[in-house]
Design an enzyme around this catalytic site. Structure first.
Site, PDB file in Angstrom:
ATOM      1  N   GLU A  67      -6.139  -5.805   3.995  1.00  0.00           N
ATOM      2  CA  GLU A  67      -6.181  -7.009   3.164  1.00  0.00           C
ATOM      3  C   GLU A  67      -7.335  -6.991   2.187  1.00  0.00           C
TER       4      GLU A  67
ATOM      5  N   GLY B 110       2.873  -2.925   8.499  1.00  0.00           N
ATOM      6  CA  GLY B 110       3.069  -3.201   9.919  1.00  0.00           C
ATOM      7  C   GLY B 110       4.519  -3.532  10.214  1.00  0.00           C
TER       8      GLY B 110
ATOM      9  N   THR C  54       0.826  -1.214   0.000  1.00  0.00           N
ATOM     10  CA  THR C  54       0.000   0.000   0.000  1.00  0.00           C
ATOM     11  C   THR C  54       0.856   1.258   0.000  1.00  0.00           C
TER      12      THR C  54
HETATM   13  C1  LIG Z   1      -9.001 -10.362  13.500  1.00  0.00           C
HETATM   14  C2  LIG Z   1      -7.479 -10.546  13.376  1.00  0.00           C
HETATM   15  C3  LIG Z   1      -7.090 -11.108  12.018  1.00  0.00           C
HETATM   16  C4  LIG Z   1      -5.589 -11.482  11.932  1.00  0.00           C
HETATM   17  C5  LIG Z   1      -5.208 -11.892  10.499  1.00  0.00           C
HETATM   18  C6  LIG Z   1      -4.028 -12.796  10.483  1.00  0.00           C
HETATM   19  C7  LIG Z   1      -2.779 -12.395  10.178  1.00  0.00           C
HETATM   20  C8  LIG Z   1      -2.483 -10.956  10.022  1.00  0.00           C
HETATM   21  C9  LIG Z   1      -1.458 -10.658   8.955  1.00  0.00           C
HETATM   22  C10 LIG Z   1      -1.575  -9.566   8.201  1.00  0.00           C
HETATM   23  C11 LIG Z   1      -2.741  -8.592   8.332  1.00  0.00           C
HETATM   24  C12 LIG Z   1      -2.227  -7.224   8.710  1.00  0.00           C
HETATM   25  C13 LIG Z   1      -2.207  -6.210   7.822  1.00  0.00           C
HETATM   26  C14 LIG Z   1      -2.827  -6.304   6.454  1.00  0.00           C
HETATM   27  C15 LIG Z   1      -1.784  -6.108   5.367  1.00  0.00           C
HETATM   28  C16 LIG Z   1      -2.357  -5.511   4.120  1.00  0.00           C
HETATM   29  O1  LIG Z   1      -3.378  -4.877   4.132  1.00  0.00           O
HETATM   30  S1  LIG Z   1      -1.471  -5.894   2.712  1.00  0.00           S
HETATM   31  C17 LIG Z   1      -2.267  -4.947   1.472  1.00  0.00           C
HETATM   32  C18 LIG Z   1      -3.594  -5.539   1.101  1.00  0.00           C
HETATM   33  N1  LIG Z   1      -4.085  -4.886  -0.062  1.00  0.00           N
HETATM   34  C19 LIG Z   1      -5.096  -5.356  -0.779  1.00  0.00           C
HETATM   35  O2  LIG Z   1      -5.756  -6.314  -0.443  1.00  0.00           O
HETATM   36  C20 LIG Z   1      -5.375  -4.606  -2.042  1.00  0.00           C
HETATM   37  C21 LIG Z   1      -6.792  -4.828  -2.510  1.00  0.00           C
HETATM   38  N2  LIG Z   1      -6.851  -4.673  -3.957  1.00  0.00           N
HETATM   39  C22 LIG Z   1      -6.785  -5.764  -4.788  1.00  0.00           C
HETATM   40  O3  LIG Z   1      -6.715  -6.896  -4.372  1.00  0.00           O
HETATM   41  C23 LIG Z   1      -6.864  -5.503  -6.275  1.00  0.00           C
HETATM   42  O4  LIG Z   1      -6.439  -4.235  -6.592  1.00  0.00           O
HETATM   43  C24 LIG Z   1      -8.318  -5.678  -6.783  1.00  0.00           C
HETATM   44  C25 LIG Z   1      -9.256  -4.997  -5.851  1.00  0.00           C
HETATM   45  C26 LIG Z   1      -8.564  -7.147  -6.775  1.00  0.00           C
HETATM   46  C27 LIG Z   1      -8.495  -5.070  -8.135  1.00  0.00           C
HETATM   47  O5  LIG Z   1      -7.527  -5.573  -8.980  1.00  0.00           O
HETATM   48  P1  LIG Z   1      -7.162  -4.709 -10.282  1.00  0.00           P
HETATM   49  O6  LIG Z   1      -5.708  -4.759 -10.440  1.00  0.00           O
HETATM   50  O7  LIG Z   1      -7.861  -3.410 -10.229  1.00  0.00           O
HETATM   51  O8  LIG Z   1      -7.770  -5.467 -11.481  1.00  0.00           O
HETATM   52  P2  LIG Z   1      -9.122  -6.176 -11.657  1.00  0.00           P
HETATM   53  O9  LIG Z   1     -10.126  -5.766 -10.672  1.00  0.00           O
HETATM   54  O10 LIG Z   1      -9.446  -5.954 -13.081  1.00  0.00           O
HETATM   55  O11 LIG Z   1      -8.671  -7.661 -11.379  1.00  0.00           O
HETATM   56  C28 LIG Z   1      -7.808  -8.247 -12.360  1.00  0.00           C
HETATM   57  C29 LIG Z   1      -8.096  -9.702 -12.429  1.00  0.00           C
HETATM   58  O12 LIG Z   1      -7.317 -10.294 -11.381  1.00  0.00           O
HETATM   59  C30 LIG Z   1      -8.158 -11.052 -10.551  1.00  0.00           C
HETATM   60  N3  LIG Z   1      -7.615 -10.942  -9.216  1.00  0.00           N
HETATM   61  C31 LIG Z   1      -7.458  -9.830  -8.501  1.00  0.00           C
HETATM   62  N4  LIG Z   1      -6.927 -10.123  -7.302  1.00  0.00           N
HETATM   63  C32 LIG Z   1      -6.736 -11.466  -7.271  1.00  0.00           C
HETATM   64  C33 LIG Z   1      -6.184 -12.383  -6.293  1.00  0.00           C
HETATM   65  N5  LIG Z   1      -5.775 -11.957  -5.091  1.00  0.00           N
HETATM   66  N6  LIG Z   1      -6.109 -13.680  -6.635  1.00  0.00           N
HETATM   67  C34 LIG Z   1      -6.549 -14.094  -7.848  1.00  0.00           C
HETATM   68  N7  LIG Z   1      -7.091 -13.299  -8.819  1.00  0.00           N
HETATM   69  C35 LIG Z   1      -7.156 -11.988  -8.517  1.00  0.00           C
HETATM   70  C36 LIG Z   1      -9.500 -10.434 -10.691  1.00  0.00           C
HETATM   71  O13 LIG Z   1     -10.502 -11.377 -10.334  1.00  0.00           O
HETATM   72  C37 LIG Z   1      -9.525 -10.096 -12.154  1.00  0.00           C
HETATM   73  O14 LIG Z   1      -9.768 -11.275 -12.878  1.00  0.00           O
HETATM   74  P3  LIG Z   1     -10.793 -11.235 -14.104  1.00  0.00           P
HETATM   75  O15 LIG Z   1     -10.734 -12.618 -14.676  1.00  0.00           O
HETATM   76  O16 LIG Z   1     -10.281 -10.150 -15.031  1.00  0.00           O
HETATM   77  O17 LIG Z   1     -12.127 -10.882 -13.496  1.00  0.00           O
HETATM   78  C1  LIG Z   2      -4.540  -1.473  10.483  1.00  0.00           C
HETATM   79  C2  LIG Z   2      -4.071  -1.550   9.047  1.00  0.00           C
HETATM   80  C3  LIG Z   2      -2.939  -2.259   8.739  1.00  0.00           C
HETATM   81  C4  LIG Z   2      -2.470  -2.294   7.439  1.00  0.00           C
HETATM   82  N1  LIG Z   2      -1.319  -2.988   7.159  1.00  0.00           N
HETATM   83  C5  LIG Z   2      -0.845  -2.969   5.891  1.00  0.00           C
HETATM   84  C6  LIG Z   2       0.372  -3.644   5.589  1.00  0.00           C
HETATM   85  O1  LIG Z   2       1.004  -4.217   6.469  1.00  0.00           O
HETATM   86  N2  LIG Z   2       0.845  -3.614   4.318  1.00  0.00           N
HETATM   87  C7  LIG Z   2       0.147  -2.980   3.309  1.00  0.00           C
HETATM   88  O2  LIG Z   2       0.606  -2.995   2.164  1.00  0.00           O
HETATM   89  N3  LIG Z   2      -1.037  -2.346   3.561  1.00  0.00           N
HETATM   90  C8  LIG Z   2      -1.535  -2.335   4.827  1.00  0.00           C
HETATM   91  N4  LIG Z   2      -2.717  -1.697   5.100  1.00  0.00           N
HETATM   92  C9  LIG Z   2      -3.386  -0.937   4.035  1.00  0.00           C
HETATM   93  C10 LIG Z   2      -4.647  -1.619   3.569  1.00  0.00           C
HETATM   94  O3  LIG Z   2      -4.353  -2.749   2.828  1.00  0.00           O
HETATM   95  C11 LIG Z   2      -5.449  -0.597   2.737  1.00  0.00           C
HETATM   96  O4  LIG Z   2      -5.867   0.421   3.620  1.00  0.00           O
HETATM   97  C12 LIG Z   2      -6.653  -1.251   2.089  1.00  0.00           C
HETATM   98  O5  LIG Z   2      -6.223  -2.089   1.041  1.00  0.00           O
HETATM   99  C13 LIG Z   2      -7.650  -0.221   1.534  1.00  0.00           C
HETATM  100  O6  LIG Z   2      -7.020   0.631   0.617  1.00  0.00           O
HETATM  101  P1  LIG Z   2      -7.097   2.226   0.856  1.00  0.00           P
HETATM  102  O7  LIG Z   2      -6.728   2.506   2.245  1.00  0.00           O
HETATM  103  O8  LIG Z   2      -6.349   2.873  -0.248  1.00  0.00           O
HETATM  104  O9  LIG Z   2      -8.644   2.571   0.713  1.00  0.00           O
HETATM  105  P2  LIG Z   2      -9.394   2.968  -0.663  1.00  0.00           P
HETATM  106  O10 LIG Z   2      -9.250   1.885  -1.662  1.00  0.00           O
HETATM  107  O11 LIG Z   2      -8.970   4.334  -1.032  1.00  0.00           O
HETATM  108  O12 LIG Z   2     -10.915   2.948  -0.126  1.00  0.00           O
HETATM  109  C14 LIG Z   2     -11.580   4.144   0.273  1.00  0.00           C
HETATM  110  C15 LIG Z   2     -13.038   4.042  -0.188  1.00  0.00           C
HETATM  111  O13 LIG Z   2     -13.044   3.975  -1.620  1.00  0.00           O
HETATM  112  C16 LIG Z   2     -13.866   2.894  -2.037  1.00  0.00           C
HETATM  113  N5  LIG Z   2     -13.347   2.310  -3.291  1.00  0.00           N
HETATM  114  C17 LIG Z   2     -12.048   2.149  -3.642  1.00  0.00           C
HETATM  115  N6  LIG Z   2     -11.952   1.545  -4.849  1.00  0.00           N
HETATM  116  C18 LIG Z   2     -13.229   1.320  -5.247  1.00  0.00           C
HETATM  117  C19 LIG Z   2     -13.806   0.711  -6.407  1.00  0.00           C
HETATM  118  N7  LIG Z   2     -13.061   0.216  -7.406  1.00  0.00           N
HETATM  119  N8  LIG Z   2     -15.164   0.624  -6.470  1.00  0.00           N
HETATM  120  C20 LIG Z   2     -15.937   1.106  -5.475  1.00  0.00           C
HETATM  121  N9  LIG Z   2     -15.447   1.711  -4.364  1.00  0.00           N
HETATM  122  C21 LIG Z   2     -14.116   1.809  -4.262  1.00  0.00           C
HETATM  123  C22 LIG Z   2     -13.749   1.869  -0.913  1.00  0.00           C
HETATM  124  O14 LIG Z   2     -14.890   1.002  -0.915  1.00  0.00           O
HETATM  125  C23 LIG Z   2     -13.725   2.761   0.318  1.00  0.00           C
HETATM  126  O15 LIG Z   2     -15.049   3.050   0.717  1.00  0.00           O
HETATM  127  C24 LIG Z   2      -3.195  -1.624   6.407  1.00  0.00           C
HETATM  128  C25 LIG Z   2      -4.359  -0.928   6.718  1.00  0.00           C
HETATM  129  C26 LIG Z   2      -4.813  -0.884   8.028  1.00  0.00           C
HETATM  130  C27 LIG Z   2      -6.057  -0.113   8.354  1.00  0.00           C
END
Ligand SMILES: CCCCC/C=C\C/C=C\C/C=C\CCC(=O)SCCNC(=O)CCNC(=O)[C@H](O)C(C)(C)COP(=O)(O)OP(=O)(O)OC[C@H]1O[C@@H](n2cnc3c(N)ncnc32)[C@H](O)[C@@H]1OP(=O)(O)O
Ligand SMILES: Cc1cc2nc3c(=O)[nH]c(=O)nc-3n(C[C@H](O)[C@H](O)[C@H](O)COP(=O)(O)OP(=O)(O)OC[C@H]3O[C@@H](n4cnc5c(N)ncnc54)[C@H](O)[C@@H]3O)c2cc1C
Length: 644
Positions: A432, A189, A150
């Site tokens: 996530e 994190g 991110t």
């Molecule tokens: C309660 C306590 C819980 C404890 C949990 C346990 C452990 C904790 C450990 C870690 C957690 C702590 C912190 C969290 C860390 C983070 O947050 S890491 C960052 C996470 N970020 C995201 O998740 C980003 C979210 N965005 C996306 O995944 C992608 O951008 C999207 C939303 C999927 C959109 O993709 P985009 O590039 O725009 O393209 P499109 O929407 O067109 O998708 C392209 C095609 O790819 C397929 N696809 C997308 N993602 C995946 C995937 N992960 N796997 C497989 N395929 C994927 C998608 O379906 C599309 O396919 P089509 O055939 O074209 O439909």
């Molecule tokens: C506690 C915490 C820990 C984290 N740890 C990590 C980490 O270790 N590593 C890491 O890489 N990231 C980490 N993240 C980041 C996290 O993965 C992102 O915050 C998350 O993926 C959401 O992205 P964003 O913050 O840019 O929100 P945005 O995507 O900007 O979302 C803001 C609003 O826009 C809307 N929106 C966005 N795109 C669309 C769309 N295509 N269609 C409709 N609505 C849309 C959403 O629904 C939401 O309401 C962490 C976040 C938190 C809160």
């Protein structure tokens, strides 16, 4: 020293249970060995006095809280390593084990991301040679990593990430650079002060062509001095709603060079001369996110069961008000409204735990397929991981809040642990993969599935019913199985409604992107209903499956919990069921009728009364950190949760 005397009410409730507590404990732990392992680790932890706070962490400074969390994280990891070395059977890196151990400290661990994403990414995306070099160091915490994807400007839209990794064939290095302020990594994190390495997700450039986002393993701090390396800007992003000790940070690169071999090359590669070798699928880069989403379902269940345990126990010991003059104040557990708040939290924790186990098995099967080069199941698993992560984290977080509120003022105390649990589950709804974004990802899959269903194409298991419902309407008799069919009918109806919505907007002149956006609220709803149907069906089927090998008394209570869950959600979604048109009672046929349809005959399937008598719970014995909910079943007034 005063010995803590167990509350009389709690003792009385515990004397009432009707089933074998150890049997339930084993069921929750996934078997006797799971219980044995967990207890052994707990016994190791509970006697370590450094893990118990002298001063409430809320009274510590940010620095003290962080140092306290680091200290506890190190102790827990050492205990985990010691246990792993002693018991090869204890799979420390089965996510639930790792998370359970780390969450034995109240503070979120600064090494959560090391264990939760850095290590799994090496497992999932590093080549064999790279695993040889880095995996052991990571497992033994000789290097401490995080997952830096991110950025300040982009979290959801990965294709929009701005950090660049440009290959220089003259030196066989990648040059990492943060071209703008919005390209700074933001959130990872452990990045603030803890990690000395990280997985960096960046746009890969070679021979002046961009190949999209790829993962790189990057050392960011000196292994001896722990100071940031030249060309690295790194620090803490500041206070948050919760997760105060997760040590979330920022990271910027100024033309920072890493060896070519630091690109994770299990899937795609860049050769010495700069040639790019494509992966079997670009989506494999997203693999770690899918794993964590799968983990989150089980961990959302875990956090909810902690909250439900606190609320159920409090409800047994708290006495309040005097419905009958002169009578003793009743336990608040006797109020049906209190039962209505708490019992669904208990039922949901079981529903999500069992669904999380089912999803983990599906994910394990997928990873085996991927190793064989078979990507067939990837789209369905991505869709499942997205919606189940979204719904489980949202349900968990909202029910944690409901449990807090059920404990009145004492629920608002930090010492209740609700604020910590709430902060952890609230984060999970966003990280996530943000809630709405994840449901829209699933909706993409459902729209494709619907088109195939209309063409009579055989669908993947979790959407196969769409073909059935699209042709013959099933007969419905009032049983749990029929309720599940009802959820299928509702899901099909919502999918159809969303697909019709897209078509309507396209016919009115919008292009597909605008038509998708105009129909996106319906698309989210369709995903929610598809996901709810999966949880309902999985919970029910898992209970039926396990009931065959458990004692009748326990089977009865777990069956009641699953019936409670089904009934609760029909009532919560009665409007959607209203849209299911029925014929008079005896043989109810489903026909989903959109509210928009002129032939809507809103006639509710009546008699939808689920008497849940002698339901569930009561007092609960909580042993530290575990999920052994020791229920005493107590005859409750028969209560009618109402007809729809
Ligand atoms: C309660 C306590 C819980 C404890 C949990 C346990 C452990 C904790 C450990 C870690 C957690 C702590 C912190 C969290 C860390 C983070 O947050 S890491 C960052 C996470 N970020 C995201 O998740 C980003 C979210 N965005 C996306 O995944 C992608 O951008 C999207 C939303 C999927 C959109 O993709 P985009 O590039 O725009 O393209 P499109 O929407 O067109 O998708 C392209 C095609 O790819 C397929 N696809 C997308 N993602 C995946 C995937 N992960 N796997 C497989 N395929 C994927 C998608 O379906 C599309 O396919 P089509 O055939 O074209 O439909
Ligand atoms: C506690 C915490 C820990 C984290 N740890 C990590 C980490 O270790 N590593 C890491 O890489 N990231 C980490 N993240 C980041 C996290 O993965 C992102 O915050 C998350 O993926 C959401 O992205 P964003 O913050 O840019 O929100 P945005 O995507 O900007 O979302 C803001 C609003 O826009 C809307 N929106 C966005 N795109 C669309 C769309 N295509 N269609 C409709 N609505 C849309 C959403 O629904 C939401 O309401 C962490 C976040 C938190 C809160």
């Amino acid at each position: 020293m005063a010995v803590n005397k167990v509350n009389e009410d709690l003792l009385r409730e515990r004397a009432r249970y009707t089933f074998n507590i150890e049997e339930l404990t084993n069921f929750i732990d996934g078997g006797e060995e799971g219980t044995r392992n967990r207890r052994e680790v707990e016994d190791m932890v509970i006697h370590v006095k450094e893990l118990h706070d002298e001063v409430p962490e809320d009274y510590l400074s940010h620095k003290e809280r962080y140092e306290n969390a680091v200290k506890k994280g190190c102790i827990l990891i050492d205990l985990l390593k010691e246990h792993v070395l002693r018991h090869s059977s204890f799979d420390a890196y089965k996510p639930s084990n790792m998370y359970r151990v780390l969450s034995m400290a109240k503070e979120v661990s600064p090494v959560l991301l090391h264990m939760g994403m850095f290590v799994p990414t090496i497992f999932g995306q590093a080549s064999a040679e790279q695993q040889e070099e880095w995996l052991h160091k990571a497992l033994m915490l000789e290097i401490i990593g995080t997952y830096a994807q991110t950025e300040l400007g982009h979290g959801t839209f990965l294709r929009g990430l701005e950090t660049t990794a440009t290959y220089d064939p003259s030196t066989e290095e990648f040059v990492l650079h943060s071209p703008t302020l919005t390209s700074y990594k933001w959130w990872p994190g452990g990045l603030g002060q803890t990690a000395n390495h990280c997985i960096v997700v960046a746009q890969l450039y070679s021979r002046e062509k961009c190949y999209g986002v790829h993962a790189f393993l990057v050392q960011i701090r000196d292994s001896e001095t722990h100071m940031p390396l030249p060309g690295i800007k790194v620090g803490d992003i500041g206070p948050k709603l919760g997760f105060q000790t997760a040590n979330n940070g920022f990271l910027g690169f100024d033309h920072f060079r890493i060896p070519r071999k630091n690109m994770l090359m299990r899937n795609a590669q860049v050769l010495k001369d700069g040639r790019y070798v494509k992966s079997k699928s670009d989506k494999l880069t997203y693999g770690t996110m899918m794993l964590v989403r799968v983990m989150i379902v089980s961990d959302a269940a875990y956090e909810l069961s902690r909250a439900a345990t606190i609320a159920a126990r409090y409800s047994a010991v708290r006495r309040q008000s005097m419905p009958r003059p002169g009578q003793p104040e009743p336990q608040i557990l006797d109020y049906v409204t209190q039962q209505h708040k708490v019992f669904i939290a208990i039922a949901t924790s079981h529903a999500l735990r069992l669904t999380g186990g089912w999803l983990w098995d599906a994910y394990s099967s997928l990873t085996h397929d991927l190793d064989q080069g078979n990507l067939d199941q990837l789209p369905e698993l991505h869709a499942l991981a997205c919606c189940l992560k979204a719904i489980s984290s949202r349900d968990s977080n909202s029910l944690v809040e409901q449990c807090r509120m059920s404990c009145g003022g004492h629920g608002y105390m930090s010492s209740s642990n609700f604020p910590t649990i709430y902060g952890a589950t609230a984060a999970t709804v966003t990280y996530e993969g943000e809630y709405t974004v994840m449901l829209l990802q699933t909706a993409r899959y459902l729209m494709k599935a619907w088109k195939e269903a209309l063409g009579g194409i055989v669908l993947t298991p979790t959407v196969a019913y769409m073909v059935t419902y699209n042709k013959a309407k099933p007969a419905w008799v009032n049983t749990p199985e029929a309720i599940i069919q009802g959820f299928h009918a509702v899901a099909v109806g919502k999918v159809k409604e969303a697909a019709d919505g897209i078509e309507y907007h396209q016919n009115s002149g919008k292009d597909y992107e605008d038509a998708w956006n105009a129909a996106s609220v319906m698309l989210v709803k369709a995903s929610e209903c598809y996901c709810r149907a999966i949880i309902c069906e999985t919970f029910w089927k898992e209970i039926q499956k396990h009931s065959r090998s458990m004692s009748r008394n326990l089977a009865v209570v777990l069956q009641q919990l699953s019936e409670l869950y089904l009934s609760y959600w029909v009532l919560e979604r009665s409007g959607d069921f209203f849209q299911v048109r029925t014929v008079p009672l005896t043989r109810t046929k489903f026909e989903f009728v959109s509210f928009a349809s002129p032939k809507c005959h809103c006639q509710m399937c009546t008699g939808f009364v689920a008497h849940i008598t002698s339901v569930v719970v009561l007092a609960v014995q909580v042993s530290i950190q575990n999920l052994t909910l020791t229920f005493c079943t107590r005859k409750r007034n028969e209560f009618d949760i109402g007809s729809c």
